[in-house]
Write a protein that holds these residues in place. Structure first.
Motif, PDB file in Angstrom:
ATOM      1  N   LEU A   1      10.513  -3.079  47.011  1.00 41.80           N
ATOM      2  CA  LEU A   1       9.681  -4.091  46.361  1.00 41.80           C
ATOM      3  C   LEU A   1      10.418  -5.416  46.235  1.00 41.80           C
ATOM      4  CD1 LEU A   1       7.118  -4.888  44.744  1.00 41.80           C
ATOM      5  CD2 LEU A   1       8.235  -3.934  42.721  1.00 41.80           C
TER       6      LEU A   1
ATOM      7  N   SER B   1       8.441  -0.223  38.777  1.00 37.83           N
ATOM      8  CA  SER B   1       8.221   0.803  39.791  1.00 37.83           C
ATOM      9  C   SER B   1       8.681   2.152  39.270  1.00 37.83           C
ATOM     10  CB  SER B   1       8.983   0.465  41.079  1.00 37.83           C
ATOM     11  OG  SER B   1      10.362   0.776  40.922  1.00 37.83           O
TER      12      SER B   1
ATOM     13  N   TYR C   1       8.581  -6.906  37.800  1.00 34.35           N
ATOM     14  CA  TYR C   1       8.423  -5.918  38.863  1.00 34.35           C
ATOM     15  C   TYR C   1       8.751  -4.565  38.240  1.00 34.35           C
ATOM     16  CZ  TYR C   1       8.518  -9.616  42.444  1.00 34.35           C
ATOM     17  OH  TYR C   1       8.249 -10.709  43.223  1.00 34.35           O
TER      18      TYR C   1
ATOM     19  N   ASP D   1       2.327   3.708  41.127  1.00 37.07           N
ATOM     20  CA  ASP D   1       3.735   3.737  41.523  1.00 37.07           C
ATOM     21  C   ASP D   1       4.426   2.384  41.450  1.00 37.07           C
ATOM     22  OD1 ASP D   1       3.236   6.514  42.441  1.00 37.07           O
ATOM     23  OD2 ASP D   1       2.056   5.481  43.975  1.00 37.07           O
ATOM     24  N   LEU D   2       3.636   1.304  41.478  1.00 40.09           N
ATOM     25  CA  LEU D   2       4.158  -0.053  41.417  1.00 40.09           C
ATOM     26  C   LEU D   2       3.247  -0.897  40.525  1.00 40.09           C
ATOM     27  CD1 LEU D   2       4.682  -0.624  45.247  1.00 40.09           C
ATOM     28  CD2 LEU D   2       6.542  -0.449  43.587  1.00 40.09           C
TER      29      LEU D   2
ATOM     30  N   LEU E   1      -0.571   0.665  43.938  1.00 45.51           N
ATOM     31  CA  LEU E   1      -0.068  -0.586  43.369  1.00 45.51           C
ATOM     32  C   LEU E   1      -1.097  -1.177  42.419  1.00 45.51           C
ATOM     33  CD1 LEU E   1       1.680  -3.236  43.298  1.00 45.51           C
ATOM     34  CD2 LEU E   1       0.465  -3.927  45.367  1.00 45.51           C
TER      35      LEU E   1
ATOM     36  N   HIS F   1      11.777   0.552  44.159  1.00 47.60           N
ATOM     37  CA  HIS F   1      12.102  -0.759  43.599  1.00 47.60           C
ATOM     38  C   HIS F   1      12.865  -1.663  44.566  1.00 47.60           C
ATOM     39  CE1 HIS F   1      11.555  -2.754  39.718  1.00 47.60           C
ATOM     40  NE2 HIS F   1      12.574  -3.515  40.100  1.00 47.60           N
TER      41      HIS F   1
END
Length: 270
Positions: free
Chosen positions: A258, A250, A248, A207-208, A162, A255
């Protein structure tokens, strides 16, 4: 009937030319002893390089695309219509001012509020990324020297890397506790920040990527690079694209999780 992809190819080439001009200006002023820095009303810094880049890009667009609207970070919007160029002359100005090489010029073309072309150019890193709608996402030094990029296939938060910008925005957004919990659950966390988070995401290196407080010029170019690389890019409410509040991003598989963890109004700190 005209080919829409051919039209986007012309626009993408223009965006690269704009980025070339921006790179020349920003690199000539990077670490300059006489760099002029002032504070905007929101107390964020702006340099003479920021304004010079935006002025130069607006001049070129005025000649090459006189019918298109332009939205930039430093100057008033101009024009009106379905086609709008979105410019952030230097994303990461605080890094630029301190001599940190992690900053970039962000250039996007939006049609009917959807990004269709995006170029992210970070000359101090010797890196550039770009995408066009339906054409995929790439990195390289030029259109003729490019490699395709793709997001990761990590499927669990506990296996995910992240990236974020800072903690302050999360505290003021009311999502502080949820974000801290997310940091604890993720496999790895780093504050790469700004455009860098989203480009690393598009390359599959993280990944995020999350930021609660962003403007359109911060997000437009980054969003299409992420989505064309196979990822998802939404606002904090889950609406696709760069037109809402915050971001946001991803690899797509993460997602929904998240969004479930960081819905506005769901902070359990109260």
């Amino acid at each position: 009937m005209s080919d829409p992809h051919a039209a986007l190819t012309d626009d993408l080439r223009l965006a690269h030319l704009l980025a070339d001009d921006a790179d020349s200006i920003t690199m000539s002023r990077f670490k300059a002893l006489d760099l002029h820095v002032t504070a905007k009303p929101d107390l964020t810094p702006v340099t003479d390089a920021d304004t010079s880049v935006e002025e130069a890009l607006r001049r070129t667009l005025g000649r090459a695309r006189p019918r298109d609207a332009v939205h930039g970070e430093e100057m008033d919007d101009t024009g009106w219509g379905p086609r709008r160029w979105v410019i952030d002359p230097i994303d990461g100005t605080k890094n630029y001012v301190r001599g940190v090489p992690v900053w970039a010029t962000l250039i996007a073309l939006m049609i009917e509020d959807q990004p269709v072309v995006g170029v992210v150019s970070a000359p101090a890193l010797n890196r550039r990324w770009w995408a066009s709608l339906g054409g995929g996402a790439y990195t390289g030094k030029s259109l003729m020297s490019a490699s395709g990029i793709q997001v990761s296939d990590v499927a669990k938060i506990e296996d995910a890397s992240l990236s974020y910008s800072s903690l302050n925005g999360w505290i003021s957004s009311g999502l502080g506790q949820g974000f801290v919990d997310l940091l604890r659950d993720a496999w790895r966390t780093r504050a790469y920040g700004d455009f860098w988070s989203y480009m690393l995401l598009a390359e599959g290196a993280v990944d995020l990527a999350c930021e609660p407080e962003l403007e359109l010029h911060d997000m437009a170019a980054c969003s299409i690079v992420v989505t064309e690389a196979g990822g998802r890019f939404t606002d904090l409410e889950g609406n696709p694209g760069p037109n809402g509040v915050g971001a946001y991003a991803s690899n797509g598989r993460l997602h929904d999780d998240l969004l479930a963890r960081l819905r506005p109004g769901d902070d359990s700190e109260d």
